[in-house]
Scaffold this active site. Sequence first.
Site, PDB file in Angstrom:
ATOM      1  N   ARG A  37       0.835  -1.217   0.000  1.00 33.68           N
ATOM      2  CA  ARG A  37       0.000   0.000   0.000  1.00 33.68           C
ATOM      3  C   ARG A  37       0.866   1.263   0.000  1.00 33.68           C
ATOM      4  O   ARG A  37       0.464   2.287  -0.522  1.00 33.68           O
ATOM      5  CB  ARG A  37      -0.931   0.011   1.212  1.00 33.68           C
ATOM      6  CG  ARG A  37      -2.116  -0.900   1.062  1.00 33.68           C
ATOM      7  CD  ARG A  37      -3.344  -0.307   1.749  1.00 33.68           C
ATOM      8  NE  ARG A  37      -4.507  -1.118   1.496  1.00 33.68           N
ATOM      9  CZ  ARG A  37      -4.925  -2.091   2.299  1.00 33.68           C
ATOM     10  NH1 ARG A  37      -4.272  -2.364   3.398  1.00 33.68           N
ATOM     11  NH2 ARG A  37      -5.997  -2.787   1.995  1.00 33.68           N
ATOM     12  N   LYS A 199     -19.164 -12.463   4.888  1.00 31.11           N
ATOM     13  CA  LYS A 199     -20.254 -11.476   4.983  1.00 31.11           C
ATOM     14  C   LYS A 199     -21.029 -11.364   3.678  1.00 31.11           C
ATOM     15  O   LYS A 199     -20.679 -10.604   2.779  1.00 31.11           O
ATOM     16  CB  LYS A 199     -19.674 -10.111   5.371  1.00 31.11           C
ATOM     17  CG  LYS A 199     -19.239 -10.056   6.828  1.00 31.11           C
ATOM     18  CD  LYS A 199     -18.643  -8.691   7.149  1.00 31.11           C
ATOM     19  CE  LYS A 199     -17.224  -8.781   7.623  1.00 31.11           C
ATOM     20  NZ  LYS A 199     -16.195  -8.294   6.743  1.00 31.11           N
ATOM     21  N   GLY A 355      -8.911  -6.210   0.204  1.00 28.76           N
ATOM     22  CA  GLY A 355      -9.326  -6.896   1.421  1.00 28.76           C
ATOM     23  C   GLY A 355      -8.432  -8.085   1.696  1.00 28.76           C
ATOM     24  O   GLY A 355      -7.215  -7.968   1.692  1.00 28.76           O
ATOM     25  N   GLY A 376     -13.459  -3.193   0.891  1.00 21.66           N
ATOM     26  CA  GLY A 376     -14.790  -2.613   1.119  1.00 21.66           C
ATOM     27  C   GLY A 376     -15.101  -1.532   0.097  1.00 21.66           C
ATOM     28  O   GLY A 376     -16.222  -1.462  -0.418  1.00 21.66           O
TER      29      GLY A 376
END
Length: 397
Positions: A37, A199, A355, A376
């Site tokens: 990142r 989820k 993620g 997300g």
Amino acid sequence: MIPITSVQDIDVRGKRVLCRFDFNVPIKDGIIGDDWRLKAALPTIQYLIGQKARIIMMSHLDRPGGKRVEKLTLAPIAMRLGELLGKEVKFVDETVGQKVVEAAKDLKEGELLLLENTRFQQEENTNDSEFVEKLASLATVYINDAFGTAHRKHASTYGVAIAMKERAAGLLMLKEVENLSKLLMDPPAPFSLILGGAKLKTKIPVIKNLAHFIDNLIIGGGMAFSFLREKGVPVGDSLVDETLFPDIEALRSILEENNVRLILPLDAVITEEIGEGVDCEVVDIGSIPSAWKGVDIGPATIEYFTSVIIKSKTVFWNGPMGVFEVPPFDKGTLEIAKAMGKATERGSLTIVGGGDTDKAIKGRHIELSHLSTGGGASLRFLTGEELPAISMLKKRR
Ligand code: AMP
């Protein structure tokens, strides 16, 4: 694609620029585990250095809950960024306050300053106006390059953008929007959407929005068991969310109307208990004993999913195929990552939404068209909803 103002469209030369990055990297005992990142943010930082901007950087790290948590300080990130850039990155151990004001004022052309973890302040998540003012007063230009938090209406991602007249997207933000937009604008067929993880609720709106684009919906991971159970298949003690059965039923109709093939696992790796070195077996999907749970897709499913993926011209994947944190239950996820690599080699558009799924890709020499830094955020983007931080970066007349 949403017309967004780029950092290259505005004048940043010599100016004080307040930048929001997503430096949310894994850190253990002060050591950074994977700095991808940070590397993804380098093009914007280097561009600003080239423009002799005075660069004030902000980021969150993890979820300290609005208070100082020593192990979540950004100090190691300043060090690592300095190494990657071959240039000093100054650091203040506060996010706002006198020390920050002075350090920002002292910055010379092309110099860099990193502020402390924005989430050490409770006011970050509540988008507190006084906190926003303090941040906004540090600079004259705002740049947001933090795609991973673009779905958050936080002070540093949203409030500050409103407070600052001159604002633009960083180069990573633009690359993310450009690549993910390809999935919403006439993606080459056949298009396979692969979803996994636990989820289901957060993924239902994505399926709904993409239903008229996709040809195949491949479901793996814990989510698959709710689909199977809803259809009456016994799944033992596997993860099932019965409250979502009405949504699944509605989804089935949407998929049918749009001629989408729903592809579910044929077999599963099952265990009585999740943990390293525990007993596990492979069974057909309808034969999971009542005390056992499915923790990964089995070999027949890997083969089946792979055959569909490599024949697709567009593939988007988010969510692991099993409890990938616990080997050997990572096998299914790793094999799907390989299939994505094969599809890329065949010239398909392959995008993975950050993620957890990115962990299966990195370090394995798997080529993709795009690996998103936001899990997300990429899912929210694909629901068709405008992300708050991105809406603030749109070109203005
Ligand atoms: P999500 O945040 O929805 O993408 O879910 C990611 C999590 O799903 C990971 O922590 C996995 O361990 C978990 N997961 C994947 N497959 C299963 C499964 N079969 N049973 C329970 N959890 C799972």
